[in-house]
Design a protein around this motif. Structure first.
Motif, PDB file in Angstrom:
ATOM      1  N   LEU A  19       9.905 146.173  -6.410  1.00 16.36           N
ATOM      2  CA  LEU A  19      10.424 146.730  -5.162  1.00 16.36           C
ATOM      3  C   LEU A  19       9.301 147.403  -4.365  1.00 16.36           C
ATOM      4  O   LEU A  19       9.212 147.247  -3.136  1.00 16.36           O
ATOM      5  CB  LEU A  19      11.544 147.728  -5.455  1.00 16.36           C
ATOM      6  CG  LEU A  19      12.196 148.392  -4.237  1.00 16.36           C
ATOM      7  CD1 LEU A  19      12.791 147.359  -3.303  1.00 16.36           C
ATOM      8  CD2 LEU A  19      13.268 149.396  -4.684  1.00 16.36           C
TER       9      LEU A  19
ATOM     10  N   TRP B 248       8.180 146.403  -0.683  1.00 18.82           N
ATOM     11  CA  TRP B 248       8.194 147.414   0.373  1.00 18.82           C
ATOM     12  C   TRP B 248       6.825 147.535   1.038  1.00 18.82           C
ATOM     13  O   TRP B 248       6.733 147.629   2.268  1.00 18.82           O
ATOM     14  CB  TRP B 248       8.622 148.766  -0.180  1.00 18.82           C
ATOM     15  CG  TRP B 248       8.507 149.855   0.849  1.00 18.82           C
ATOM     16  CD1 TRP B 248       7.489 150.750   1.014  1.00 18.82           C
ATOM     17  CD2 TRP B 248       9.439 150.120   1.902  1.00 18.82           C
ATOM     18  NE1 TRP B 248       7.716 151.557   2.087  1.00 18.82           N
ATOM     19  CE2 TRP B 248       8.913 151.199   2.646  1.00 18.82           C
ATOM     20  CE3 TRP B 248      10.662 149.555   2.281  1.00 18.82           C
ATOM     21  CZ2 TRP B 248       9.570 151.725   3.754  1.00 18.82           C
ATOM     22  CZ3 TRP B 248      11.318 150.088   3.381  1.00 18.82           C
ATOM     23  CH2 TRP B 248      10.781 151.152   4.104  1.00 18.82           C
TER      24      TRP B 248
ATOM     25  N   CYS C 293       6.430 146.962   4.936  1.00 22.22           N
ATOM     26  CA  CYS C 293       5.994 148.106   5.732  1.00 22.22           C
ATOM     27  C   CYS C 293       4.699 147.799   6.487  1.00 22.22           C
ATOM     28  O   CYS C 293       4.460 148.331   7.575  1.00 22.22           O
ATOM     29  CB  CYS C 293       5.814 149.309   4.813  1.00 22.22           C
ATOM     30  SG  CYS C 293       5.533 150.877   5.646  1.00 22.22           S
TER      31      CYS C 293
ATOM     32  N   LYS D 155      12.357 142.785   7.098  1.00 22.51           N
ATOM     33  CA  LYS D 155      13.578 143.051   6.345  1.00 22.51           C
ATOM     34  C   LYS D 155      13.305 142.843   4.860  1.00 22.51           C
ATOM     35  O   LYS D 155      12.900 141.762   4.447  1.00 22.51           O
ATOM     36  CB  LYS D 155      14.702 142.124   6.796  1.00 22.51           C
ATOM     37  CG  LYS D 155      16.014 142.311   6.041  1.00 22.51           C
ATOM     38  CD  LYS D 155      17.036 141.241   6.402  1.00 22.51           C
ATOM     39  CE  LYS D 155      17.441 141.331   7.845  1.00 22.51           C
ATOM     40  NZ  LYS D 155      18.500 140.354   8.175  1.00 22.51           N
ATOM     41  N   LEU D 156      13.525 143.889   4.070  1.00 21.95           N
ATOM     42  CA  LEU D 156      13.447 143.766   2.617  1.00 21.95           C
ATOM     43  C   LEU D 156      14.866 143.503   2.117  1.00 21.95           C
ATOM     44  O   LEU D 156      15.752 144.341   2.285  1.00 21.95           O
ATOM     45  CB  LEU D 156      12.877 145.042   2.004  1.00 21.95           C
ATOM     46  CG  LEU D 156      12.438 144.978   0.538  1.00 21.95           C
ATOM     47  CD1 LEU D 156      11.505 146.137   0.203  1.00 21.95           C
ATOM     48  CD2 LEU D 156      13.609 144.980  -0.432  1.00 21.95           C
TER      49      LEU D 156
ATOM     50  N   LEU E 285       9.854 155.071  -1.294  1.00 25.12           N
ATOM     51  CA  LEU E 285       9.523 154.046  -0.307  1.00 25.12           C
ATOM     52  C   LEU E 285       8.971 154.776   0.914  1.00 25.12           C
ATOM     53  O   LEU E 285       9.707 155.436   1.653  1.00 25.12           O
ATOM     54  CB  LEU E 285      10.759 153.229   0.040  1.00 25.12           C
ATOM     55  CG  LEU E 285      11.440 152.567  -1.164  1.00 25.12           C
ATOM     56  CD1 LEU E 285      12.726 151.871  -0.754  1.00 25.12           C
ATOM     57  CD2 LEU E 285      10.504 151.600  -1.865  1.00 25.12           C
TER      58      LEU E 285
ATOM     59  N   GLU F 296      13.909 147.077   7.868  1.00 26.32           N
ATOM     60  CA  GLU F 296      15.285 147.173   7.387  1.00 26.32           C
ATOM     61  C   GLU F 296      15.302 146.993   5.877  1.00 26.32           C
ATOM     62  O   GLU F 296      14.731 146.044   5.343  1.00 26.32           O
ATOM     63  CB  GLU F 296      16.163 146.107   8.038  1.00 26.32           C
ATOM     64  CG  GLU F 296      17.610 146.140   7.560  1.00 26.32           C
ATOM     65  CD  GLU F 296      18.498 145.161   8.296  1.00 26.32           C
ATOM     66  OE1 GLU F 296      19.712 145.136   8.003  1.00 26.32           O
ATOM     67  OE2 GLU F 296      17.986 144.422   9.167  1.00 26.32           O
ATOM     68  N   PHE F 297      15.980 147.923   5.194  1.00 30.31           N
ATOM     69  CA  PHE F 297      16.208 147.829   3.754  1.00 30.31           C
ATOM     70  C   PHE F 297      17.639 147.337   3.598  1.00 30.31           C
ATOM     71  O   PHE F 297      18.587 148.093   3.770  1.00 30.31           O
ATOM     72  CB  PHE F 297      16.014 149.201   3.110  1.00 30.31           C
ATOM     73  CG  PHE F 297      16.115 149.218   1.613  1.00 30.31           C
ATOM     74  CD1 PHE F 297      14.982 149.125   0.818  1.00 30.31           C
ATOM     75  CD2 PHE F 297      17.346 149.357   0.981  1.00 30.31           C
ATOM     76  CE1 PHE F 297      15.066 149.160  -0.557  1.00 30.31           C
ATOM     77  CE2 PHE F 297      17.442 149.393  -0.392  1.00 30.31           C
ATOM     78  CZ  PHE F 297      16.300 149.292  -1.173  1.00 30.31           C
TER      79      PHE F 297
ATOM     80  N   PHE G  21      13.295 157.650   0.874  1.00 32.44           N
ATOM     81  CA  PHE G  21      12.678 157.055   2.058  1.00 32.44           C
ATOM     82  C   PHE G  21      11.918 158.171   2.774  1.00 32.44           C
ATOM     83  O   PHE G  21      12.505 159.217   3.075  1.00 32.44           O
ATOM     84  CB  PHE G  21      13.738 156.457   2.982  1.00 32.44           C
ATOM     85  CG  PHE G  21      14.495 155.301   2.393  1.00 32.44           C
ATOM     86  CD1 PHE G  21      14.034 153.999   2.546  1.00 32.44           C
ATOM     87  CD2 PHE G  21      15.671 155.501   1.674  1.00 32.44           C
ATOM     88  CE1 PHE G  21      14.729 152.918   2.003  1.00 32.44           C
ATOM     89  CE2 PHE G  21      16.372 154.433   1.133  1.00 32.44           C
ATOM     90  CZ  PHE G  21      15.896 153.135   1.293  1.00 32.44           C
TER      91      PHE G  21
ATOM     92  N   VAL H 195      18.976 151.042   6.940  1.00 32.04           N
ATOM     93  CA  VAL H 195      19.451 150.780   5.580  1.00 32.04           C
ATOM     94  C   VAL H 195      20.852 150.205   5.724  1.00 32.04           C
ATOM     95  O   VAL H 195      21.724 150.829   6.336  1.00 32.04           O
ATOM     96  CB  VAL H 195      19.458 152.053   4.715  1.00 32.04           C
ATOM     97  CG1 VAL H 195      19.980 151.749   3.313  1.00 32.04           C
ATOM     98  CG2 VAL H 195      18.065 152.673   4.642  1.00 32.04           C
TER      99      VAL H 195
END
Length: 396
Positions: free
Chosen positions: A44, A48, A52, A59-60, A74, A83-84, A107, A115
């Motif tokens: 993850l 990220w 980022c 978008k993750l 994160l 966007e998570f 975050f 999110v």
């Protein structure tokens, strides 16, 4: 204030729209399977970091499935909106002793964050609640919070669930222009210290069209909070929607501009309340408005408590020095689970000023008799219908 609200809404809409055609960073590409077995924290973090660093919207994506996740930060700043999107379930370690910090998912330092996804952050808090001894021990161990938003701006958190956090479900600190919409908090009514959303030292936080069922305050608003809007929130079980507690620590910042409207509170131990500690340092809480609230079997539906002293861990005989000013309780109706349906208990040292009570209709059907309204150290403006009769009992 209205202009700032419109600007914030526009920025959120712009941020959300910019992620529709975003580059997708699928967690599966990092060797992750949604079988709930292996810890995905390192994968993850890699996903990220790449999302980022993207110079265009990113978008993750975590698809449906169950994923074990240890404590994770994160962090930004990111180069573009990110966007998570959680479609599945992230599951925290059940044993609180596996945590090195007091956070699970954080975050931090991010501008233009979304999110979303309909997924669940499962804190697996049952073991931790049994270990919470804060009612007996002032130096009790601090347990992990499901979601932290630290110094996040222009963010939209929507259509996700936080489940069974070990402590607070969400902590918002140092944030600006953050909206929670269609957000769900779920925990048993007897879960300990599991506030739904706690806000501190943040400006422009909105909680809209959300459902919060937990064992403590549905929404708690700490020092330094300004321009906080809580609208169309269903709360219960829980301890209601609260400003405070305030005045426990030195150098707390003022609370200014709290607007709670069109909410329903069901079966809570409190409804809408402002709470400050006795023996407090000097503080300020002003411009707070609670309007169009429905109560269903709520103990203490309307409450200002300037002698808040849980578990008798304070100097209750020394008045609070937090000044409460410009507060309205308007159009609040339904049923009370206790005889004192309205209690305005202000400080002897700094009485409340500019308190307005308007159009209250709260019924109590218990054995003690009809509902009561009790006031101390306050001279409120009373308008509209009043049931029970406003401030009929003057407490010493």
């Amino acid at each position: 204030m209205a202009i700032q609200s419109y600007v914030g809404a526009f920025l959120l809409l712009l941020s959300f729209s910019s992620t529709i055609n975003a580059q997708v960073f699928h967690i599966g590409k990092y060797g992750v399977k949604g079988d709930g077995r292996a810890d995905i924290s390192q994968a993850l973090l890699r996903a990220w970091k790449e999302a980022c660093a993207s110079t265009t919207a990113a978008k993750l994506l975590i698809p449906k499935g169950t994923y074990a996740l240890s404590e994770t930060v994160l962090e930004g700043p990111c180069k573009a909106p990110v966007e998570f999107q959680l479609q599945g379930t992230l599951r925290a370690p059940a044993d609180p002793f596996r945590f090195k910090t007091v956070s699970w998912v954080t975050f931090q330092n991010i501008d233009r964050l979304t999110v979303s996804g309909g997924g669940t952050f499962d804190g697996q808090g049952k073991i931790a609640w049994a270990q919470n001894d804060c009612n007996l021990n002032k130096n009790c161990r601090t347990l992990p919070i499901n979601l932290r938003f630290n110094f996040v701006s222009n963010a939209l958190i929507h259509d996700v669930t936080t489940l069974d956090s070990k402590q607070f479900h969400v902590n918002v600190l140092g944030c600006k222009n953050v909206t929670f919409q269609r957000f769900t908090v779920t925990a048993p009514g007897d879960s300990v210290n599991t506030d739904g959303i706690h806000i501190g030292r943040s400006v422009g936080v909105k909680i809209i069209d959300s459902n919060i069922r937990t064992g403590d305050d549905c929404v708690s608003i700490g020092d330094g909070s300004q321009q906080i809007f809580v609208t169309r929130v269903n709360c219960g079980p829980g301890h209601g929607i609260s400003v405070g507690s305030l005045g426990k620590y030195k150098n707390e910042e003022p609370v200014v501009g709290i607007f709670v409207r069109n909410c329903t509170i069901i079966g809570g131990t409190n409804g809408v309340r402002i709470k400050t500690w006795p023996a407090s340092p000097v503080g300020v809480a002003s411009d707070m408005h609670f309007e169009d609230i429905r109560m269903v079997d709520v103990a203490n539906p309307v409450l200002i408590d300037q002698g808040y002293c849980p578990w008798n861990q304070c100097q209750a005989q020394i008045p609070s020095l937090v000044k409460i000013n410009k507060v309205s309780f308007k159009r609040i109706w339904g049923t009370s689970a206790s005889q004192v349906a309205v209690k305005i208990a202000c400080s002897k040292r700094v009485p409340c000023d500019n308190i307005e009570i308007a159009d209250i209709n709260l019924a109590y059907r218990g054995p003690e008799g009809p509902a009561l309204s009790e006031c101390s150290n306050v001279r409120p403006l009373i308008t509209g219908r009043q049931f029970p009769p406003a401030c009929a009992k003057i407490a010493s």
